[in-house]
Design a protein around this motif. Structure first.
Motif, PDB file in Angstrom:
ATOM      1  N   HIS A  70       1.680   3.966  -2.058  1.00  0.00           N
ATOM      2  CA  HIS A  70       0.432   3.948  -1.440  1.00  0.00           C
ATOM      3  C   HIS A  70       0.103   2.797  -0.673  1.00  0.00           C
ATOM      4  O   HIS A  70      -0.054   1.780  -1.187  1.00  0.00           O
ATOM      5  CB  HIS A  70      -0.805   4.183  -2.474  1.00  0.00           C
ATOM      6  N   TYR A  92     -18.873  -1.762  -1.998  1.00  0.00           N
ATOM      7  CA  TYR A  92     -18.095  -1.377  -0.789  1.00  0.00           C
ATOM      8  C   TYR A  92     -18.221   0.285  -0.690  1.00  0.00           C
ATOM      9  O   TYR A  92     -18.779   0.965  -1.458  1.00  0.00           O
ATOM     10  CB  TYR A  92     -16.696  -1.468  -1.539  1.00  0.00           C
ATOM     11  N   HIS A 227      -6.599  11.121  -1.593  1.00  0.00           N
ATOM     12  CA  HIS A 227      -7.432   9.890  -2.216  1.00  0.00           C
ATOM     13  C   HIS A 227      -8.710  10.522  -3.196  1.00  0.00           C
ATOM     14  O   HIS A 227      -9.481  10.979  -2.337  1.00  0.00           O
ATOM     15  CB  HIS A 227      -8.069   9.096  -1.270  1.00  0.00           C
ATOM     16  N   GLN A 230     -12.292   7.743  -6.220  1.00  0.00           N
ATOM     17  CA  GLN A 230     -12.385   6.138  -6.332  1.00  0.00           C
ATOM     18  C   GLN A 230     -13.673   5.680  -6.628  1.00  0.00           C
ATOM     19  O   GLN A 230     -13.696   4.599  -7.237  1.00  0.00           O
ATOM     20  CB  GLN A 230     -11.764   5.874  -4.824  1.00  0.00           C
ATOM     21  N   ASP A 301      -1.602  -0.332  -2.704  1.00  0.00           N
ATOM     22  CA  ASP A 301      -2.689   0.215  -1.805  1.00  0.00           C
ATOM     23  C   ASP A 301      -3.023  -0.809  -0.765  1.00  0.00           C
ATOM     24  O   ASP A 301      -4.239  -1.286  -0.597  1.00  0.00           O
ATOM     25  CB  ASP A 301      -3.817   0.607  -2.718  1.00  0.00           C
TER      26      ASP A 301
HETATM   27  O1  NIG Z   1      -7.277   3.135  -0.416  1.00  0.00           O
HETATM   28  N1  NIG Z   1      -9.956   4.975  -0.139  1.00  0.00           N
HETATM   29  C1  NIG Z   1      -9.809   4.733   1.156  1.00  0.00           C
HETATM   30  N2  NIG Z   1      -8.866   4.077   1.821  1.00  0.00           N
HETATM   31  C2  NIG Z   1      -8.451   2.854   1.284  1.00  0.00           C
HETATM   32  C3  NIG Z   1      -9.496   1.909   1.564  1.00  0.00           C
HETATM   33  C4  NIG Z   1      -9.496   1.754   3.326  1.00  0.00           C
HETATM   34  C5  NIG Z   1     -10.313   0.744   3.898  1.00  0.00           C
HETATM   35  O2  NIG Z   1     -11.243   0.394   3.104  1.00  0.00           O
HETATM   36  O3  NIG Z   1      -9.850   0.266   4.930  1.00  0.00           O
HETATM   37  C6  NIG Z   1      -8.449   2.558  -0.167  1.00  0.00           C
HETATM   38  O4  NIG Z   1      -8.936   2.166  -0.901  1.00  0.00           O
END
Ligand code: NIG
Ligand code: FE
Length: 391
Positions: A70, A92, A227, A230, A301
């Motif tokens: 990832h 966030y 995704h 989260q 990530d």
């Molecule tokens: O894996 N969750 C969404 N995408 C990314 C975050 C991307 C960003 O904030 O630029 C993640 O956390």
């Protein structure tokens, strides 16, 4: 083809229970032989056969290279100010992604490729020998198309993150964006990708929108990953299992039904504790997942918003300290677990026939990856049998 023997290995993690103790298939005082790009022999050091090149490891630990499942490496700019604001208490939200969409759209192909190369070099020094790369900061047909093409110069594991967040020109019109993704973006980009991904989250895409994007990807030969869950409890995990996704990633805000669905399906739960660390999110309940029998992978990530790190050893340390995984579970998750999340059988383990992707540590065992957090322990990296990076 030339052969290499790794000699005097203190602890060898094979991830093949037939070759040693426990799920990690651990052997002591071991040796490994590579023939070209593959492992051809594993055994006791005393019985090691001769080879063209011998590497004396002086009791170091040797592991399969990490399999990073990832990463978001095709982008321009950074979001250090957003991070600093978050550390003073700003939450966030998915909206920060739009900042990177603007800088990425404005960058040249050469700038984007240089960014990928820089982060891949970092990642390799930290022991990742297989790296998945997502698009997702274009969010327009031609911008996503160039992102998947650039990613494909560096990896076979290219993911079209077609629906990351609705871009500014589709503000308040996520359904229209999804219709465009299905009708235009996926047909154009699918030939250059293996995987289709969607951010199923409040502020990004809801269940129906995510379902539409993943189904369109499947219809064009892509395999889904998601995704999900989260920032809030939501439909991502259930959708991933229902569609047979290879992986659902983050998996922080889950309920019992989500855990049961994962345990009953084939979808790997990929945990990304670097993102939780950098967003001050709650950590996932890895114990509940593992104890229910869910297959767990660990990823770093790397992205400019939530987790600007390529370092899987750091994530292993977090997984052990904060997610209450054992060192063995965390190391397995970053190697064999990653391979499962990418549906790869050639990486993530060291046994005859596997790719000769391996790392050695300046330490006698893999446990030191968690025991010595923040210390750059990786002394050797081999990829396809060749020395790839040495600190
Ligand atoms: O894996 N969750 C969404 N995408 C990314 C975050 C991307 C960003 O904030 O630029 C993640 O956390
Ligand atoms: Fe991500």
């Amino acid at each position: 083809m030339s052969t290499t023997v790794l000699r005097d290995i203190g602890t060898l993690v094979t991830n093949d229970p037939a070759l040693g103790e426990g799920p990690l298939g651990i052997r002591r005082d071991a040796a490994v032989v590579f023939d070209g790009a593959h492992v051809v022999w594993i055994g006791d050091d005393a019985a090691a056969p001769p080879a063209d090149t011998a590497v004396e490891l002086g009791g170091r630990a040797v592991l399969p290279g990490f399999v990073e499942t990832h990463s978001h490496l095709v982008f321009a700019g950074d979001r250090a100010e957003e991070f600093a604001a978050r550390m003073t208490g700003q939450p966030y939200g998915a909206g920060g992604i739009r900042t990177t969409i603007a800088t990425t759209r404005a960058a040249t192909d050469a700038q984007l490729a240089a960014n990928v190369e820089r982060l891949l070099a970092e990642s390799l020094r930290a022991g990742s020998t297989t790296v998945e790369i997502k698009s997702g900061y274009g969010q327009a047909v031609e911008d996503e198309w160039r992102s998947v093409r650039i990613a494909g110069r560096y990896t076979d594991e290219v993911t079209l993150l077609a629906a990351h967040v609705p871009p500014p020109e589709y503000a308040g019109r996520a359904d229209d964006y999804v219709a465009m993704v299905c009708a235009e973006m996926i047909p154009r980009c699918a030939p250059a990708a293996r995987w289709i991904d969607v951010f199923c989250e409040q502020g990004a895409f809801d269940r129906d929108q995510a379902h539409a994007v993943l189904s369109a990807g499947i219809a064009h030969g892509l395999v889904p990953r998601v995704h999900g869950n989260q920032l809030h409890q939501g439909p991502g995990v259930q959708l991933a299992v229902e569609l047979g996704a290879a992986s659902v990633d983050h998996v922080v805000h889950v309920n019992r039904a989500d855990i049961d669905a994962l345990a009953g399906g084939d979808t790997v739960a990929t945990l990304l504790p670097g993102a939780d660390f950098c967003t001050r999110n709650r950590y996932p309940d890895a114990r509940a997942l593992l104890d229910a029998g869910v297959t767990v992978a660990l990823g770093a990530d790397c992205n400019p918003g939530t987790s600007y790190t390529t370092n899987l050893p750091f994530c292993i340390a977090l997984a052990v300290r904060e997610l209450r995984m054992t060192p063995d579970e965390a190391v397995w998750a970053a190697t064999a677990g990653g391979a499962k999340a990418l549906r790869r059988t050639d990486v993530g383990h060291l046994s005859p026939g596997a790719r000769a992707d391996a790392i050695a540590l300046d330490a006698p065992s893999h446990v030191h990856l968690a025991y010595r957090p923040g210390v750059p322990l990786i002394s050797h990296v081999w990829r396809g049998g060749a020395p790839a990076a040495t600190n």
